[in-house]
Design a protein around this motif. Structure first.
Motif, PDB file in Angstrom:
ATOM      1  N   ALA A   1     -13.231   5.011  49.820  1.00 57.23           N
ATOM      2  CA  ALA A   1     -11.914   4.731  49.215  1.00 57.23           C
ATOM      3  C   ALA A   1     -10.939   5.915  49.397  1.00 57.23           C
TER       4      ALA A   1
ATOM      5  N   ARG B   1     -13.407  -4.303  44.518  1.00 55.85           N
ATOM      6  CA  ARG B   1     -12.725  -4.079  45.793  1.00 55.85           C
ATOM      7  C   ARG B   1     -12.828  -5.312  46.670  1.00 55.85           C
TER       8      ARG B   1
ATOM      9  N   ALA C   1     -11.173  -0.301  39.914  1.00 57.54           N
ATOM     10  CA  ALA C   1     -10.538  -0.515  41.213  1.00 57.54           C
ATOM     11  C   ALA C   1     -11.592  -0.419  42.331  1.00 57.54           C
TER      12      ALA C   1
ATOM     13  N   PRO D   1     -10.992   0.490  49.694  1.00 61.63           N
ATOM     14  CA  PRO D   1     -10.022   0.576  48.586  1.00 61.63           C
ATOM     15  C   PRO D   1      -8.967   1.682  48.820  1.00 61.63           C
ATOM     16  N   GLN D   2      -7.753   1.317  48.447  1.00 58.58           N
ATOM     17  CA  GLN D   2      -6.669   2.337  48.450  1.00 58.58           C
ATOM     18  C   GLN D   2      -6.100   2.356  47.039  1.00 58.58           C
ATOM     19  N   ILE D   3      -6.157   3.506  46.406  1.00 57.35           N
ATOM     20  CA  ILE D   3      -5.757   3.596  44.994  1.00 57.35           C
ATOM     21  C   ILE D   3      -4.629   4.640  44.852  1.00 57.35           C
TER      22      ILE D   3
ATOM     23  N   ILE E   1      -9.938   3.561  37.489  1.00 57.83           N
ATOM     24  CA  ILE E   1     -10.246   3.832  38.894  1.00 57.83           C
ATOM     25  C   ILE E   1     -11.622   3.226  39.237  1.00 57.83           C
TER      26      ILE E   1
ATOM     27  N   GLY F   1      -4.405  -7.459  45.035  1.00 57.49           N
ATOM     28  CA  GLY F   1      -4.547  -6.193  44.335  1.00 57.49           C
ATOM     29  C   GLY F   1      -3.953  -6.227  42.927  1.00 57.49           C
TER      30      GLY F   1
ATOM     31  N   ASP G   1      -4.216  -0.735  42.973  1.00 51.54           N
ATOM     32  CA  ASP G   1      -5.277  -0.843  43.981  1.00 51.54           C
ATOM     33  C   ASP G   1      -5.008  -2.025  44.915  1.00 51.54           C
TER      34      ASP G   1
ATOM     35  N   VAL H   1      -7.806   7.815  47.480  1.00 50.95           N
ATOM     36  CA  VAL H   1      -7.079   7.919  46.194  1.00 50.95           C
ATOM     37  C   VAL H   1      -5.884   8.858  46.392  1.00 50.95           C
TER      38      VAL H   1
END
Lengths: 185, 610
Positions: free
Chosen positions: B479, B511, B507, B516-518, B504, B591, B535, B481
């Motif tokens: 992921a 997924r 998130a 994942p992009q947080i 988090i 998301g 997310d 963050v």
């Protein structure tokens, strides 16, 4: 001698006596208690004439010569004229009194009074030079060529004038003198 | 009768001119007469002296030769001078020697004088002169000159002056009438203009300028003044009209406000910028049973419960000092003596310059709500206490179950058949899950407890700690963050870390197929910091947006998404304890973004009770 009086004259004489110290009028004429006599008046007139008459210079021997009043014949004034004249100065000249017996030479007399004693007064006038004032005692004197004659009128002494005679003798008579003359020829 | 002061200028000028003319003429006349009288007397004296000298000279011979008639004749010549009343010659004896008496004159000879002199007596001018001959005084002349001639001259002069006066007056009167118009007319016009202005109030009137002198200047100034007044009058009228309108508007606004305030169910009050309360609506006075005079300014504090007064006054003073909204819950005494909970709020009203012009506030009765809340809180607390005790007490036997089931699995597995081992496996797994569940439950109940004292947390540090705890999971999920710089907030740092960690963690857990992009960020908004955690996971369907914050609520029962379903409930509990709010924006497959707020000044809504 005739008593010629006037009220005014008598009173004046008294006043004069009182005012001697002032030297006024008739200086030393006080012996008479009453009226002034005719000749006292005439003596005063003789002196007064000199004050109203102008003489030419040729009438005098010298410039300083006195005015000579000459009396021809018997002197009727006594001491009166001498009294009046004493100390008088007229036009810068002294005044003297001369008593003469015959006609004077020229320039000797500036005033010639011919007294009554001269029977032929007219004759005294002859041969007089220029510059002599002739004074007589009768109207005839003036007619005969005299210049001034005393006349008694109404108990007053007055005088007549022969102006022609005076002029021909070279004298100048004051008009004031002529004014008071009884008559003028 | 008018005094000179009050008569019109026209007449004044006339009087001044006439008086001046007359006075000048009279003075000139008197001057001429006086001068002439003096000159004439001098002339007369000289003339008579000359005549006397002449007469005296002409009288010498008459005196010397005693001839009064001749002297009288000389004197008689004086007939030519009609004003010679008498002429007399005195001899040396002081007696009158000769005289001249004017026939009509009733006079005698004046007495002789020894001095030469001329003097004025009652009878006339008497001239004495010595009569001299050869420098000797031989008599005295005295002349009497009557003053009929002087009187005649005076009469003549007076008549002349009077004539000139009358004549000049006759000329001056019409002439001054013409001339005074030059001065009086402009003044009259000016006066007329001034009268017109004062009577009609019409400032557009202007005086006519007739001359270039001081009066002309006066007229100019007067007109300038009028123009100034006219302009100011206009401005004033406008200003007055505007002000009247403004007053009417203000009155209307006040009426509206009053109507509004009176018609509200709440208690409404207003206060000055200094905090003196200057208005309470009817609801307030009726509730407290106190009249306005009793509660105005700071009088209202007597209606506040004694336990609340001190904090209330402090909060009110703080708001007055800072201009911040006033927000306070306190008990107000009703007329019957019963205290009821109120929420009191006040806001500062500011003018165009940003200065506070007044405070407007309201007291809302929240007594029932407060009671319910209190009951709820108490019930909640009891429940929490129960849950805590229960989970705490449950830990021990459960642990025993787990531990001993593992011991059995290790030591006695050879005594069990395959089915027995399978059952033992279920037992061991169930025990582990039960322990996790109870630990989470304990965490949840502990989240209701706020740390002993208020602290400030650095949100960045809290986030770092949360990320460190999750490092393994982040790496496993591959992921990314990202986060902004985060602020300081009034919150316990461990609580904030817990919130970050749960959000988090979720998130990462929920997924999608893509890594994942947080993103974590914070923004200040409406007096609070709003944090967001975005997310690109599976997302949440709209109906479940509220549900997910419940305890043990899980959307996904399958094994793919493990967990007890208590994480978001803990988050909500923590955030709400600090007066904040938590919610989610999401749609399925796109998301989710979780938001939570932390008020700038955290409110302790509840004392630590557990």
């Amino acid at each position: 001698m005739e008593q010629v009086t006037s009220n005014s004259f008598r009173r004046r004489a008294i006043v004069i006596c009182l005012n001697l110290s002032l030297g006024l009028g008739f200086p030393s004429f006080c012996q008479a208690a009453g009226e002034p006599t005719e000749y006292q008046v005439k003596a005063a007139f003789l002196l007064n004439f000199t004050k109203f008459i102008e003489w030419p210079a040729a009438a005098f021997e010298t410039p300083a010569a006195p005015i000579a009043i000459c009396i021809l014949g018997d002197d009727p004034f006594g001491s009166a004229l001498d009294h009046f004249v004493a100390g008088e100065v007229v036009n810068g000249r002294k005044v003297t009194v001369e008593r003469i017996k015959r006609a004077p030479p020229p320039k000797a007399c500036q005033v010639l009074f011919t007294a009554r004693s001269e029977k032929d007064a007219a004759r005294s006038l002859l041969g007089l030079g220029m510059g002599t004032l002739t004074v007589g005692e009768s109207e005839a004197f003036v007619r005969d060529g005299g210049m001034i004659a005393f006349v008694v009128e109404d108990r007053r002494v007055r005088f007549e004038i022969n102006q022609t005679a005076a002029q021909s003798a070279g004298l100048k008579l004051s008009s004031r003198l002529l004014n008071v003359a009884k008559s003028v020829e | 009768m008018l005094s000179f002061r009050d008569i019109p200028i026209k007449q004044k000028l006339m009087i001044v001119v006439m008086v001046t003319t007359t006075a000048a003429l009279l003075l000139a006349g008197f001057g001429i007469v006086a001068a002439d009288s003096l000159l004439f007397r001098g002339y007369l004296q000289r003339d008579l002296s000359a005549v006397a000298r002449m007469v005296a000279d002409n009288s010498t011979a008459a005196l010397k030769f005693n001839d009064p008639e001749s002297a009288a004749e000389t004197l008689a010549a004086l007939r030519a001078k009609p004003h010679v009343a008498a002429a007399c010659i005195y001899g040396q004896d002081g007696k009158v020697f000769a005289r001249y008496l004017r026939p009509d004159a009733n006079t005698q000879c004046p007495p002789a004088d020894v001095r030469d002199e001329s003097r004025f007596s009652a009878d006339g001018l008497i001239v004495s002169r010595a009569i001299l001959l050869g420098g000797r005084r031989i008599g005295t002349l005295v002349l009497l000159y009557d003053l009929g001639e002087i009187a005649e001259r005076m009469r003549l002069y007076s008549a002349t002056v009077l004539g000139v006066l009358l004549f000049s007056s006759a000329i001056a009167f019409p002439l001054s009438s013409k001339l005074r118009a030059v001065i009086a007319t402009p003044i009259s016009r000016l006066a007329a203009a001034a009268t017109s202005v004062s009577q009609t109030g019409d400032y557009s009137v202007r005086a006519q300028k007739l001359s270039g002198d001081e009066l002309g200047v006066l007229v100019d100034r007067f007109n300038e003044m009028l123009a100034g007044i006219q302009s100011r009058d206009g401005t004033l009228r406008t200003v007055l009209r505007d002000r009247e309108e403004a007053l009417r508007d203000a009155e209307k606004a006040r009426e509206r406000f009053r109507f509004l305030a009176e018609s509200m169910p709440q208690k409404i009050f207003t206060a000055t910028p200094a905090g003196d309360r200057n208005y309470f609506n009817r609801q307030f006075t009726e509730f407290t049973g106190l009249c306005f005079e009793q509660i105005e300014n700071w009088g209202w504090t007597q209606a506040v419960h004694p336990d609340d007064v001190e904090a209330d006054v402090r909060a009110w003073r703080r708001s007055i000092a800072t201009g911040e909204p006033y927000h306070f819950q306190h008990r107000l005494r009703r007329a019957d003596g019963v205290y009821r909970w109120h929420l009191t709020r006040a806001h500062a009203m500011r003018d165009a310059h940003g200065d506070i012009s007044m405070w407007i506030g309201s007291n809302t009765d929240i007594h029932e709500q407060k009671e319910t809340e209190e009951e709820l809180r108490r019930a909640n607390e009891d429940l929490q206490q129960f849950a805590y005790s229960a989970s705490h007490d449950l830990q021990e036997p459960i642990r025993n179950v787990a531990v001993y089931s593992e011991i059995v699995a290790k030591r006695y597995s050879h005594l069990l058949d395959a089915e027995g081992l399978q059952f033992l496996g279920f037992l061991t797994e169930g025990g582990r899950r039960l322990i996790t569940l109870i630990n989470d439950l304990l965490t949840y109940t502990r989240a209701g407890l706020i740390e002993g004292k208020m602290t400030t947390a650095d949100a960045s540090a809290a986030l770092q700690h949360a990320l460190a705890s999750l490092a393994e999971a982040i790496r496993e999920n591959n992921a990314t963050v990202t986060y902004d710089k985060l602020p300081q907030v009034s919150m316990g740092e461990s609580h904030l870390q817990q919130v970050f960690q749960n959000l988090i963690g979720n998130a990462l857990k929920y997924r999608s197929e893509t890594p994942p992009q947080i993103e974590i960020s914070a923004a200040y908004h409406g007096g609070a910091w709003r944090f967001s955690v975005r997310d690109n996971g599976i997302g949440i369907d709209a109906p479940y947006k509220e549900v997910i914050f419940g305890v043990f609520k899980r959307l996904h029962r399958d094994q793919k998404y493990g967990g007890t379903g208590i994480g978001l409930a803990i988050c909500q509990r923590v955030v709400e304890r600090y007066g904040g709010r938590i919610w989610v924006e999401s749609s399925l497959g796109k998301g989710s973004t979780f938001f939570f707020t932390v008020p700038e000044y955290a409110v302790r809504t509840q004392s630590a009770a557990v």
